[in-house]
Write an enzyme that holds these catalytic residues in place. Structure first.
Site, PDB file in Angstrom:
ATOM      1  N   CYS A  23      19.303  25.139  -6.039  1.00 35.47           N
ATOM      2  CA  CYS A  23      18.828  26.481  -6.397  1.00 35.47           C
ATOM      3  C   CYS A  23      19.367  27.551  -5.448  1.00 35.47           C
ATOM      4  O   CYS A  23      18.663  28.038  -4.567  1.00 35.47           O
ATOM      5  CB  CYS A  23      17.317  26.575  -6.468  1.00 35.47           C
ATOM      6  SG  CYS A  23      16.846  28.074  -7.350  1.00 35.47           S
ATOM      7  N   CYS A  35      18.738  29.972 -12.813  1.00 31.21           N
ATOM      8  CA  CYS A  35      18.110  30.367 -11.573  1.00 31.21           C
ATOM      9  C   CYS A  35      17.292  31.632 -11.822  1.00 31.21           C
ATOM     10  O   CYS A  35      17.855  32.720 -11.924  1.00 31.21           O
ATOM     11  CB  CYS A  35      19.234  30.633 -10.562  1.00 31.21           C
ATOM     12  SG  CYS A  35      18.601  30.813  -8.928  1.00 31.21           S
TER      13      CYS A  35
HETATM   14  P1  FAD Z   1      14.898  15.552  -6.813  1.00 34.12           P
HETATM   15  O1  FAD Z   1      13.981  16.182  -7.797  1.00 34.12           O
HETATM   16  O2  FAD Z   1      14.929  16.081  -5.434  1.00 34.12           O
HETATM   17  O3  FAD Z   1      14.541  14.000  -6.801  1.00 34.12           O
HETATM   18  C1  FAD Z   1      15.267  13.030  -6.080  1.00 34.12           C
HETATM   19  C2  FAD Z   1      14.399  11.787  -6.000  1.00 34.12           C
HETATM   20  O4  FAD Z   1      15.174  10.717  -5.469  1.00 34.12           O
HETATM   21  C3  FAD Z   1      13.208  11.976  -5.058  1.00 34.12           C
HETATM   22  O5  FAD Z   1      12.012  11.612  -5.722  1.00 34.12           O
HETATM   23  C4  FAD Z   1      13.514  11.067  -3.891  1.00 34.12           C
HETATM   24  O6  FAD Z   1      12.347  10.501  -3.312  1.00 34.12           O
HETATM   25  C5  FAD Z   1      14.380  10.000  -4.563  1.00 34.12           C
HETATM   26  N1  FAD Z   1      15.247   9.304  -3.614  1.00 34.12           N
HETATM   27  C6  FAD Z   1      15.907   9.832  -2.553  1.00 34.12           C
HETATM   28  N2  FAD Z   1      16.553   8.865  -1.887  1.00 34.12           N
HETATM   29  C7  FAD Z   1      16.307   7.700  -2.553  1.00 34.12           C
HETATM   30  C8  FAD Z   1      16.712   6.372  -2.347  1.00 34.12           C
HETATM   31  N3  FAD Z   1      17.438   6.017  -1.297  1.00 34.12           N
HETATM   32  N4  FAD Z   1      16.290   5.435  -3.210  1.00 34.12           N
HETATM   33  C9  FAD Z   1      15.516   5.777  -4.288  1.00 34.12           C
HETATM   34  N5  FAD Z   1      15.097   7.027  -4.521  1.00 34.12           N
HETATM   35  C10 FAD Z   1      15.495   7.992  -3.667  1.00 34.12           C
HETATM   36  N6  FAD Z   1      15.494  24.448 -10.001  1.00 34.12           N
HETATM   37  C11 FAD Z   1      15.362  25.221 -11.121  1.00 34.12           C
HETATM   38  O7  FAD Z   1      15.755  24.799 -12.191  1.00 34.12           O
HETATM   39  N7  FAD Z   1      14.791  26.456 -11.070  1.00 34.12           N
HETATM   40  C12 FAD Z   1      14.294  26.960  -9.925  1.00 34.12           C
HETATM   41  O8  FAD Z   1      13.756  28.062  -9.914  1.00 34.12           O
HETATM   42  C13 FAD Z   1      14.381  26.176  -8.736  1.00 34.12           C
HETATM   43  N8  FAD Z   1      13.882  26.637  -7.564  1.00 34.12           N
HETATM   44  C14 FAD Z   1      13.869  25.822  -6.467  1.00 34.12           C
HETATM   45  C15 FAD Z   1      13.271  26.284  -5.316  1.00 34.12           C
HETATM   46  C16 FAD Z   1      13.205  25.479  -4.192  1.00 34.12           C
HETATM   47  C17 FAD Z   1      12.542  25.994  -2.955  1.00 34.12           C
HETATM   48  C18 FAD Z   1      13.754  24.164  -4.233  1.00 34.12           C
HETATM   49  C19 FAD Z   1      13.658  23.259  -3.027  1.00 34.12           C
HETATM   50  C20 FAD Z   1      14.378  23.707  -5.379  1.00 34.12           C
HETATM   51  C21 FAD Z   1      14.456  24.522  -6.510  1.00 34.12           C
HETATM   52  N9  FAD Z   1      15.076  24.114  -7.689  1.00 34.12           N
HETATM   53  C22 FAD Z   1      15.012  24.892  -8.819  1.00 34.12           C
HETATM   54  C23 FAD Z   1      15.940  22.907  -7.684  1.00 34.12           C
HETATM   55  C24 FAD Z   1      15.322  21.677  -8.324  1.00 34.12           C
HETATM   56  O9  FAD Z   1      14.072  21.391  -7.763  1.00 34.12           O
HETATM   57  C25 FAD Z   1      16.278  20.503  -8.158  1.00 34.12           C
HETATM   58  O10 FAD Z   1      17.553  20.875  -8.633  1.00 34.12           O
HETATM   59  C26 FAD Z   1      15.806  19.282  -8.932  1.00 34.12           C
HETATM   60  O11 FAD Z   1      14.586  18.814  -8.396  1.00 34.12           O
HETATM   61  C27 FAD Z   1      16.875  18.189  -8.912  1.00 34.12           C
HETATM   62  O12 FAD Z   1      16.397  17.003  -9.446  1.00 34.12           O
HETATM   63  P2  FAD Z   1      16.885  15.593  -8.852  1.00 34.12           P
HETATM   64  O13 FAD Z   1      16.121  14.562  -9.612  1.00 34.12           O
HETATM   65  O14 FAD Z   1      18.358  15.535  -8.799  1.00 34.12           O
HETATM   66  O15 FAD Z   1      16.393  15.608  -7.328  1.00 34.12           O
END
Ligand code: FAD
Length: 407
Positions: A162, A337
């Site tokens: 983000c 965003c």
């Molecule tokens: P995540 O949701 O971070 O999940 C990754 C998962 O993998 C976690 O549960 C973690 O525990 C697990 N994991 C890590 N390592 C391992 C391992 N070794 N083995 C097994 N599991 C593991 N997005 C929007 O669309 N709009 C917004 O307005 C927005 N605002 C944001 C504001 C902030 C402050 C933040 C921090 C993020 C924001 N985002 C926003 C971004 C969004 O939250 C992420 O892009 C999204 O969560 C990505 O999903 P993901 O599953 O790739 O990662």
């Protein structure tokens, strides 16, 4: 002999859970295991609203068990390594887990340690970050308490999740100070390691109007490298050498990198992220491996909105692979965003690969390049609901697997 599942998903975050749900929506009873060590699932986009005093932190988290799709095997461990030549992942207890199809979705790693002195002062001395659940309430506490002084907001080099979140925190703080009548006593600075305010030019004029309205000193090419919490000083690397700035409040967004176990694996691209085709999200060397979310090496805006569009594409293509066919769904790079420029108004940036604007709504309803009230309602009410009840449940609202690729 190691245990094995038809589909193994690494990571139970936004991308991993959505993919499992989208797979099950297409093929009931499919044998899926999700490897996820955390007990809690977070709706991270809500943390900006927590830092702005709008959301209660509790509404942004739920027990992991409650978001695991029915019928999925949850393996409560971390993955420590990949051996794609033998279709196995290694778990933190040292055991192996086999798969026919692997989906890699471990997110991005927040590298707090890359900024000297930061970790020991986070949550104290006026140093905060909306990038951690436990710190976002401290952002709001600092904002509420501040009547005068220096407030700095930082943004590290790309890639980050983000990319708008560093400035969202600032706009909401400024809006509060303006309403309180103290903004002219607060010196606000935005220090961005990058050279532009926002990566897609169409949104910059609207954002610049708020930089001017809030009288923010815009310091581009300023990369935070060290923090002295007790002395309330921050050091930035700039093209003219190091610059030290004093602060009363410092909102830091940490540098972000691929998770180490992924970067060290045969699945990684040069960047450390999963080396997938940007459209099919299929691994470029291992066809039975897919990658999405923040951990994928795709040049989109790393957002939950991107994962919402990617998950159905991975679901379609993973089933194709299981059935012995080529991928047939494509991802267009969509990311979104919602920039919270003031309480009640949002500049809704939505774009695909190459910065091509990709609005979800007709311009007469929502003009994303302008601050709008309807977009605020989307962010504050509709999107969290869509996340928990749509995206994580395999209901692909605003996210059907379009962009079919001609084979
Ligand atoms: P995540 O949701 O971070 O999940 C990754 C998962 O993998 C976690 O549960 C973690 O525990 C697990 N994991 C890590 N390592 C391992 C391992 N070794 N083995 C097994 N599991 C593991 N997005 C929007 O669309 N709009 C917004 O307005 C927005 N605002 C944001 C504001 C902030 C402050 C933040 C921090 C993020 C924001 N985002 C926003 C971004 C969004 O939250 C992420 O892009 C999204 O969560 C990505 O999903 P993901 O599953 O790739 O990662």
């Amino acid at each position: 002999m190691s245990i094995s599942h038809k589909v193994v998903i690494v990571g139970g975050g936004a991308a991993g859970i959505a993919t499992a749900a989208s797979l099950l929506a297409r093929r009931k009873g499919l044998d899926i295991a999700i490897v996820e060590p955390n007990d809690t699932h977070a709706y991270q986009p809500g943390w900006t609203m927590v830092g702005g005093g709008i959301f209660d932190p509790k509404v942004t988290v739920r027990p992991m068990a409650s978001v695991m799709p029915k019928g999925v095997t949850w393996i409560r461990q971390g993955v420590t390594g990949f051996t794609p030549d033998s279709n196995e992942v290694t778990l933190s207890d040292g055991s192996k887990l086999g798969y026919e199809v692997l989906v890699v979705a471990p997110g991005i790693r927040l590298a707090w340690e890359k900024i000297a002195g930061l970790e020991e002062t986070l949550g104290r001395n006026g140093v905060t970050s909306n990038y951690r659940y436990d710190l976002a309430p401290y952002t709001w506490e600092l904002v509420e308490r501040m009547r005068s002084g220096k407030a700095l907001f930082t943004q590290p080099p790309m890639p980050i999740k983000c990319a708008g979140a560093p400035q969202k925190a600032m706009y909401l703080a400024c809006d509060h100070w303006l309403r309180r009548g103290v903004l002219d006593q607060v010196e606000v600075g935005f220090c961005n390691a990058g050279g532009v305010l926002f990566g897609v030019a169409d949104y910059v004029p609207a954002l610049m109007s708020y930089i001017e309205k809030y009288n923010v000193a815009l310091n581009l090419g300023n990369d935070l490298i060290a923090v002295d919490g007790p002395a309330q000083k921050a050091v930035f690397k700039t093209s003219e050498g190091e610059v030290t700035r004093e602060f009363d409040m410092l909102h830091v967004v940490p540098p972000q990198v691929a998770p180490q176990f992924l970067a060290d694996s045969p699945l990684a691209a040069d960047t450390g992220f999963t080396d997938v085709d940007h459209h099919t999200l299929q691994h470029v060397r291992y066809p039975n491996v897919f990658g999405l979310g923040d951990g994928a090496n795709t040049p989109n805006a790393k957002t939950a909105a991107a994962a919402r569009k990617q998950a159905p594409v991975v679901a379609v293509n993973a089933l194709q692979e299981l059935d012995g066919h080529n991928p047939r769904a494509g991802y267009d790079g969509y990311g979104s965003c919602p920039l919270t420029v003031e309480r009640g108004k949002i500049v809704l940036a939505e774009f695909g690969y190459g910065g091509k604007l990709a609005p979800s709504f007709p311009t007469w309803l929502v003009d994303g390049t302008k601050p709008q009230r309807l977009s605020w309602m989307l962010k504050a009410d509709a999107l969290p609901w869509i996340y928990w009840n749509g995206m994580l449940k395999g209901r692909e609202w605003l996210a059907g697997p379009g962009g079919l690729i001609a084979q």
